[in-house]
Design a protein around this motif. Structure first.
Motif, PDB file in Angstrom:
ATOM      1  N   LEU A  62      98.243  45.052  -2.972  1.00  0.00           N
ATOM      2  CA  LEU A  62      97.989  45.583  -1.627  1.00  0.00           C
ATOM      3  C   LEU A  62      98.967  46.691  -1.250  1.00  0.00           C
ATOM      4  O   LEU A  62      98.597  47.649  -0.582  1.00  0.00           O
ATOM      5  N   ASP A  63     100.230  46.562  -1.712  1.00  0.00           N
ATOM      6  CA  ASP A  63     101.216  47.606  -1.405  1.00  0.00           C
ATOM      7  C   ASP A  63     100.848  48.936  -2.062  1.00  0.00           C
ATOM      8  O   ASP A  63     101.071  50.000  -1.500  1.00  0.00           O
ATOM      9  N   LEU A  64     100.292  48.863  -3.286  1.00  0.00           N
ATOM     10  CA  LEU A  64      99.986  50.098  -4.026  1.00  0.00           C
ATOM     11  C   LEU A  64      98.595  50.650  -3.693  1.00  0.00           C
ATOM     12  O   LEU A  64      98.327  51.835  -3.902  1.00  0.00           O
ATOM     13  N   MET A  65      97.739  49.778  -3.217  1.00  0.00           N
ATOM     14  CA  MET A  65      96.336  50.157  -2.994  1.00  0.00           C
ATOM     15  C   MET A  65      96.132  51.428  -2.156  1.00  0.00           C
ATOM     16  O   MET A  65      95.319  52.276  -2.528  1.00  0.00           O
TER      17      MET A  65
ATOM     18  N   GLU B 184     104.131  70.543 -13.240  1.00  0.00           N
ATOM     19  CA  GLU B 184     103.684  70.036 -11.938  1.00  0.00           C
ATOM     20  C   GLU B 184     104.886  69.499 -11.165  1.00  0.00           C
ATOM     21  O   GLU B 184     105.674  68.729 -11.688  1.00  0.00           O
ATOM     22  N   ILE B 185     105.024  69.942  -9.918  1.00  0.00           N
ATOM     23  CA  ILE B 185     106.194  69.507  -9.144  1.00  0.00           C
ATOM     24  C   ILE B 185     105.819  68.367  -8.185  1.00  0.00           C
ATOM     25  O   ILE B 185     106.651  67.585  -7.788  1.00  0.00           O
ATOM     26  N   GLU B 186     104.539  68.289  -7.887  1.00  0.00           N
ATOM     27  CA  GLU B 186     104.063  67.284  -6.931  1.00  0.00           C
ATOM     28  C   GLU B 186     104.528  65.870  -7.324  1.00  0.00           C
ATOM     29  O   GLU B 186     104.398  65.469  -8.481  1.00  0.00           O
ATOM     30  N   THR B 187     105.070  65.116  -6.355  1.00  0.00           N
ATOM     31  CA  THR B 187     105.562  63.767  -6.684  1.00  0.00           C
ATOM     32  C   THR B 187     104.403  62.768  -6.646  1.00  0.00           C
ATOM     33  O   THR B 187     103.499  62.891  -5.825  1.00  0.00           O
ATOM     34  N   ASP B 188     104.473  61.803  -7.524  1.00  0.00           N
ATOM     35  CA  ASP B 188     103.428  60.792  -7.600  1.00  0.00           C
ATOM     36  C   ASP B 188     103.734  59.693  -6.580  1.00  0.00           C
ATOM     37  O   ASP B 188     104.786  59.044  -6.652  1.00  0.00           O
ATOM     38  N   LYS B 189     102.803  59.502  -5.627  1.00  0.00           N
ATOM     39  CA  LYS B 189     103.056  58.542  -4.543  1.00  0.00           C
ATOM     40  C   LYS B 189     103.107  57.107  -5.053  1.00  0.00           C
ATOM     41  O   LYS B 189     103.860  56.281  -4.536  1.00  0.00           O
ATOM     42  N   LYS B 193     106.214  54.532  -4.603  1.00  0.00           N
ATOM     43  CA  LYS B 193     106.040  53.207  -3.993  1.00  0.00           C
ATOM     44  C   LYS B 193     106.560  52.112  -4.934  1.00  0.00           C
ATOM     45  O   LYS B 193     107.200  51.162  -4.493  1.00  0.00           O
ATOM     46  N   ILE B 194     106.265  52.274  -6.242  1.00  0.00           N
ATOM     47  CA  ILE B 194     106.738  51.272  -7.215  1.00  0.00           C
ATOM     48  C   ILE B 194     108.267  51.256  -7.231  1.00  0.00           C
ATOM     49  O   ILE B 194     108.885  50.191  -7.215  1.00  0.00           O
ATOM     50  N   GLU B 195     108.871  52.449  -7.218  1.00  0.00           N
ATOM     51  CA  GLU B 195     110.343  52.499  -7.247  1.00  0.00           C
ATOM     52  C   GLU B 195     110.946  51.879  -5.986  1.00  0.00           C
ATOM     53  O   GLU B 195     111.951  51.178  -6.064  1.00  0.00           O
ATOM     54  N   ASP B 196     110.298  52.108  -4.845  1.00  0.00           N
ATOM     55  CA  ASP B 196     110.766  51.472  -3.597  1.00  0.00           C
ATOM     56  C   ASP B 196     110.690  49.952  -3.708  1.00  0.00           C
ATOM     57  O   ASP B 196     111.610  49.233  -3.306  1.00  0.00           O
TER      58      ASP B 196
END
Lengths: 96, 310
Positions: A62-65, B184-189, B193-196
């Motif tokens: 859910l966090d990544l979705m 590509e410079i755009e960061t992968d969201k 989120k995974i790193e957070d």
């Protein structure tokens, strides 16, 4: 004479550039398919519970979705070609 | 004190976790420590013990003691609403519309119960960091163990996902480099989120493992069933590198034998709390019990007590 040689050189350079583009494009196409497959695996791993697969703890999905619309759509598309994996592979390598 | 110390009360259902948590909170508040008593047990008891109407909003019981009962369902709903709103913001209308039906059933998914407790715990720590002590009255064994294992278990998954995502990004960068002749410079969201999440779960895991900031008190009765389950709790926690602060043998009668417990749990401080003939309900009865058993309460290996009563 010089202008003929210069034109020939231009032509050879042009042919070389086109050949280089085609070569690069062909090489990248295979990597692109590989990335697409990896993204599909990532999607299935994270959002698998939505298509009946074992999945990580619900809060991880859910966090990544909210950031995975692309993967979600890719997963849906893959469902259509899932029953013809060999034909898909053949089209990637331009066989047949 | 710079940061609040967490004290958790764990144990089999009915051994007296809630009463022990209430008594100790009251005792420490009477000694001048700023205490917040938090019930994380979905079947709350603190309202009945203090004869107060407690809710999700902290309420003062006596000076220095505030209590709150966490509404698990409200936390699940709040979390799902946040995710839903985020999806509505980031997804195209059609994709988000197709997901509507899933959200109606997600709230019944296994695993969300303990995550709701983790969210509540994090919020409590953030809001009440200046308190001396945060006392948590936990749910019976199964849910409590899931609560403590959630960060470790999530980290196993999330680290695997992190490795796979990094591999995808590496290949994506290669494609962009060849196709567009630049990186590509755009960061992968998703990666961000995974790193957070890795950071959050690691911090939580370290907090649970830190015996200075987190004290886990195991409550049990002298009977064999509660002892057998307590051993499983000790082993379950040991597997995730969490160790007990003390064992409270509760409801001890004159003829109770605790030798087997002392033998098997040697190395962990044990305190013995006597059985009370009168049900420990209401502030007056709790205060009287504390007066009669002050020596038991003072014998707990709690650093704030050792550093001197306020």
């Amino acid at each position: 004479m010089m202008s003929f040689l210069a034109r020939m050189k231009e032509m050879i350079v042009e042919i070389w550039k086109v050949g280089d583009k085609v070569g690069r494009s062909k090489a990248v196409e295979v990597i692109e398919t590989e990335v697409e497959e990896m993204e599909n695996i990532f999607g299935i791993l994270v959002l698998g519970s939505f298509v009946g697969m074992p999945s990580p703890p619900m809060q991880i999905s859910l966090d990544l979705m909210p950031y995975m619309e692309k993967e979600l759509i890719l997963m849906m598309e893959k469902v259509d070609t899932a029953n013809e994996p060999i034909s898909q592979l053949f089209s990637v390598f331009n066989i047949g | 004190m710079e940061k609040a110390t967490n004290i958790f009360y764990m144990g089999k259902g009915g051994v007296g976790k809630s009463t022990s948590a209430a008594l100790n909170s009251l005792f420490l508040a009477q000694k001048g420590f700023e205490v917040l008593l938090v019930s994380l047990d979905p079947a709350h008891n603190q309202s009945d013990i203090f004869e107060e109407n407690l809710s999700d909003t902290p309420k003062q019981i006596v000076p220095h003691l505030t209590a709150v009962e966490i509404d698990q369902d409200r936390w699940i709903k709040r979390y799902l609403k946040d995710v839903h709103n985020q999806i509505n913001r980031t997804y195209s209308y059609l994709t988000s519309f197709n997901l509507e039906k899933y959200f109606k059933v997600i709230k019944y998914s296994p695993g969300l119960e303990e995550y709701a407790l983790i969210l509540a715990f994090k919020e409590i720590r953030r809001k009440f960091l200046q308190h001396d002590l945060l006392v948590f009255d936990m749910a019976p064994t199964a849910l409590s163990l899931k609560f403590f294992t959630l960060p470790s278990l999530s980290l196993i998954w999330i680290n695997h996902l992190l490795a796979l995502r990094k591999e995808i990004i590496k290949k994506r960068e290669l494609i962009t480099k060849v196709r567009l002749m630049k990186k590509e410079i755009e960061t992968d969201k998703v990666l961000s989120k995974i790193e957070d999440s890795v950071q959050e779960y690691t911090a939580l895991k370290e907090l649970f493992e830190d015996q200075e900031r987190t004290k886990i008190n195991l409550v049990l009765n002298p009977d064999l069933l509660s002892f057998a389950e307590s051993k499983r709790i000790v082993n379950g926690l040991k597997e995730i590198n969490i160790f007990l602060n003390q064992v409270i043998i509760n409801k001890i009668l004159c003829d109770s034998s605790c030798e087997h417990i002392e033998r098997e749990l040697s190395g962990i401080p044990i305190i013995q709390a006597p059985f009370s003939e009168t049900p420990l309900i209401g502030l007056d009865i709790l205060t009287r019990f504390l007066k009669e058993n002050e020596d038991v309460m003072l014998s707990q290996p709690l650093k704030v007590l050792m550093n001197g009563v306020k």
